[in-house]
Design an enzyme around this catalytic site. Structure first.
Site, PDB file in Angstrom:
ATOM      1  N   ASP A  95     -27.222  -4.099  -6.120  1.00  7.86           N
ATOM      2  CA  ASP A  95     -27.968  -2.874  -6.319  1.00  7.86           C
ATOM      3  C   ASP A  95     -28.976  -3.129  -7.440  1.00  7.86           C
ATOM      4  O   ASP A  95     -28.823  -4.068  -8.231  1.00  7.86           O
ATOM      5  CB  ASP A  95     -27.033  -1.712  -6.668  1.00  7.86           C
ATOM      6  CG  ASP A  95     -27.720  -0.358  -6.444  1.00  7.86           C
ATOM      7  OD1 ASP A  95     -27.100   0.667  -6.695  1.00  7.86           O
ATOM      8  OD2 ASP A  95     -28.901  -0.358  -6.014  1.00  7.86           O
ATOM      9  N   ASP A 271     -20.759   1.373   0.808  1.00  3.43           N
ATOM     10  CA  ASP A 271     -20.057   0.817  -0.353  1.00  3.43           C
ATOM     11  C   ASP A 271     -19.480   1.968  -1.168  1.00  3.43           C
ATOM     12  O   ASP A 271     -19.981   3.092  -1.093  1.00  3.43           O
ATOM     13  CB  ASP A 271     -21.026   0.040  -1.260  1.00  3.43           C
ATOM     14  CG  ASP A 271     -21.784   0.985  -2.183  1.00  3.43           C
ATOM     15  OD1 ASP A 271     -22.800   1.549  -1.733  1.00  3.43           O
ATOM     16  OD2 ASP A 271     -21.330   1.192  -3.321  1.00  3.43           O
ATOM     17  N   CYS A 309       0.111   0.658   8.387  1.00  2.00           N
ATOM     18  CA  CYS A 309      -0.718  -0.449   7.892  1.00  2.00           C
ATOM     19  C   CYS A 309      -0.005  -1.784   8.044  1.00  2.00           C
ATOM     20  O   CYS A 309       1.200  -1.887   7.785  1.00  2.00           O
ATOM     21  CB  CYS A 309      -1.056  -0.201   6.414  1.00  2.00           C
ATOM     22  SG  CYS A 309      -2.144  -1.465   5.709  1.00  2.00           S
ATOM     23  N   CYS A 311      -1.081  -4.610   6.390  1.00  2.00           N
ATOM     24  CA  CYS A 311      -1.641  -5.505   5.367  1.00  2.00           C
ATOM     25  C   CYS A 311      -0.526  -6.240   4.637  1.00  2.00           C
ATOM     26  O   CYS A 311       0.653  -5.888   4.724  1.00  2.00           O
ATOM     27  CB  CYS A 311      -2.504  -4.723   4.372  1.00  2.00           C
ATOM     28  SG  CYS A 311      -1.617  -3.950   2.997  1.00  2.00           S
ATOM     29  N   CYS A 314       1.760  -3.921   2.587  1.00  2.43           N
ATOM     30  CA  CYS A 314       2.651  -3.052   3.368  1.00  2.43           C
ATOM     31  C   CYS A 314       3.709  -3.838   4.123  1.00  2.43           C
ATOM     32  O   CYS A 314       4.740  -3.297   4.525  1.00  2.43           O
ATOM     33  CB  CYS A 314       1.824  -2.194   4.322  1.00  2.43           C
ATOM     34  SG  CYS A 314       0.796  -1.024   3.423  1.00  2.43           S
ATOM     35  N   HIS A 340      -4.342  -2.923  -0.902  1.00  2.85           N
ATOM     36  CA  HIS A 340      -4.085  -2.057   0.259  1.00  2.85           C
ATOM     37  C   HIS A 340      -5.255  -1.099   0.513  1.00  2.85           C
ATOM     38  O   HIS A 340      -5.690  -0.922   1.649  1.00  2.85           O
ATOM     39  CB  HIS A 340      -2.807  -1.241   0.064  1.00  2.85           C
ATOM     40  CG  HIS A 340      -2.729  -0.098   1.035  1.00  2.85           C
ATOM     41  ND1 HIS A 340      -2.349  -0.246   2.353  1.00  2.85           N
ATOM     42  CD2 HIS A 340      -3.054   1.214   0.884  1.00  2.85           C
ATOM     43  CE1 HIS A 340      -2.425   0.921   2.977  1.00  2.85           C
ATOM     44  NE2 HIS A 340      -2.860   1.826   2.115  1.00  2.85           N
TER      45      HIS A 340
END
Ligand code: AAQ
Ligand code: ZN
Length: 377
Positions: A95, A271, A309, A311, A314, A340
């Site tokens: 940015d 974002d 989830c 991931c 998890c 997560h």
């Protein structure tokens, strides 16, 4: 013959205004719609590049304002740029620093030549201009460079917005002139105009005069305090007017429900600092809404953070254990929660891409909204 731009877009499928595609950059390709984790000080807080790759992150954000103040963009350039400095091999978007000066620095004043401000670190005086912002981003070596713009507060009047837009357009011209590496770093324009359709048109038409220099277009000036319905209305109006053959980036939006609205209006990139920021304080995104893992009710809860989830966190840890880590102020607690939360948003975009391809995005969005509103955790 327009010069070949270093960042290009290929449209894949459409489902209403929602679309999938691929962005090609000097550091690799990005499947869209995509969520971009934010790495303010050359790190996505608490995550290693290997963990970011493992969770599926394709592009991360760096920040001109922060890196200019510390450690300095010239120093980062001595390490070969931000990719080498932080050992991130995939694309980076930076940015331009304007937004952070307005929201972080002790703002002195905005002049035609640029912005005078005090550092939020030590109060020292600084000046940043369109030329300075582009020069910093050239030193950082990001794949995508944002124009230096003014992002007015969400409820700004037309009287304030009109001259602000015109100055931001003059600043855009100066950014294009100052860009030293146009064939290695793609320039993204930023459309302003607050919550007014006619001012959004004004900003876009002024920037479109320089379209040949832009690899993509961002919608700025939103998620800055305006009512949600105004943000959705303006998004739905302006996004489809952006060039179809270039990426469309909505700045600063990362709440699950807002992300799905943005995808529905044709946005490709988003974002937000939220997932890591709220994660570090123990607030978790789940299929059924947010969960505050420090609550006593989770102390003996053997379930994963989010039962829907898959991931790493998890699959390996329980709510009770992660709650303990937060109560004990263990660093691992914030790390696992951040991992997560980032995965949750990356997966939401992955599932959105599949739904668009299969022409069922509206059903997917409605189903997600229904579950997320339940709040049962
Ligand atoms: C939260 N809502 C919101 N964020 C906005 C941003 C910043 C986007 N995030 C960039 C970032 C990069 C690295 C580290 C931290 C943040 C904007 N940036 C610019 N240049 N112009 C905007 O209009 C503008 C509007 C925004 N609204
Ligand atoms: Zn998870």
């Amino acid at each position: 013959m327009s010069k070949k731009l270093p960042v290009t877009y290929e449209l894949y499928d459409k489902d209403g205004k929602a679309r999938t595609g691929k962005i090609t950059t000097p550091h690799g390709e990005i499947e869209t719609p995509v969520f971009m984790p934010v790495g303010t000080q050359a790190t996505v807080k608490g995550m290693t590049p290997e963990e970011l790759e493992e969770m599926g992150a394709e592009i991360i954000l760096g920040n001109t304002y922060h890196l200019y103040l510390r450690p300095g963009d010239e120093l980062v350039a001595k390490f070969g740029g931000l990719h080498k400095f932080m050992n991130w091999k995939k694309p980076i978007l930076t940015d331009s620093g304007g937004f952070q000066v307005f929201s972080l620095g002790d703002l002195r004043n905005i002049k035609e030549e640029g912005v005078y401000f005090r550092s939020h670190l030590d109060g020292s005086k600084h000046f940043i201009s369109p030329e300075k912002s582009i020069n910093i981003q050239n030193n950082l070596g990001s794949d995508i460079v944002m124009l230096f713009d003014e992002c007015p507060p969400g409820m700004s009047s037309k009287e304030y917005l009109i001259p602000s837009i015109e100055r931001t357009t003059r600043w855009a011209k100066r950014c294009v002139e100052a860009h030293k590496r146009p064939d290695e770093q793609g320039l993204f324009a930023i459309v302003q105009g607050g919550i007014y359709e006619d001012l959004r048109d004004k900003s876009l038409s002024e920037l479109s005069e320089m379209d040949e220099y832009f690899s993509g277009y961002a919608v700025g000036g939103l998620a800055v305090g305006e009512p949600r319905e105004d943000m959705y209305r303006v998004l739905d109006y302006i996004v489809e007017k952006l060039p179809e053959d270039k990426p469309r980036y909505l700045m600063g939006v990362g709440e699950p429900l807002d992300m799905l609205e943005a995808v529905a209006s044709g946005i490709d990139m988003m974002d937000c600092v939220q997932p890591s920021r709220i994660g570090r304080h123990g607030t978790i995104f789940t299929k059924y809404g947010r969960l505050v893992v420090k609550n006593a009710s989770y102390s003996e809860d053997t379930r994963p953070l989010d039962e829907g989830c898959d991931c790493y966190v998890c699959r390996n840890y329980t709510r009770g254990y992660i709650r303990h880590l937060f109560k004990a102020q263990e660093i691992l607690g914030g790390r696992l929660a951040t991992y997560h939360n980032l995965y949750f948003l990356l997966k939401l975009m992955k599932d959105s891409r599949t739904a668009i391809k299969e022409k069922r995005f509206n059903e997917f969005k409605a189903e997600f909204e229904k579950n997320y509103a339940m709040g049962k955790n």
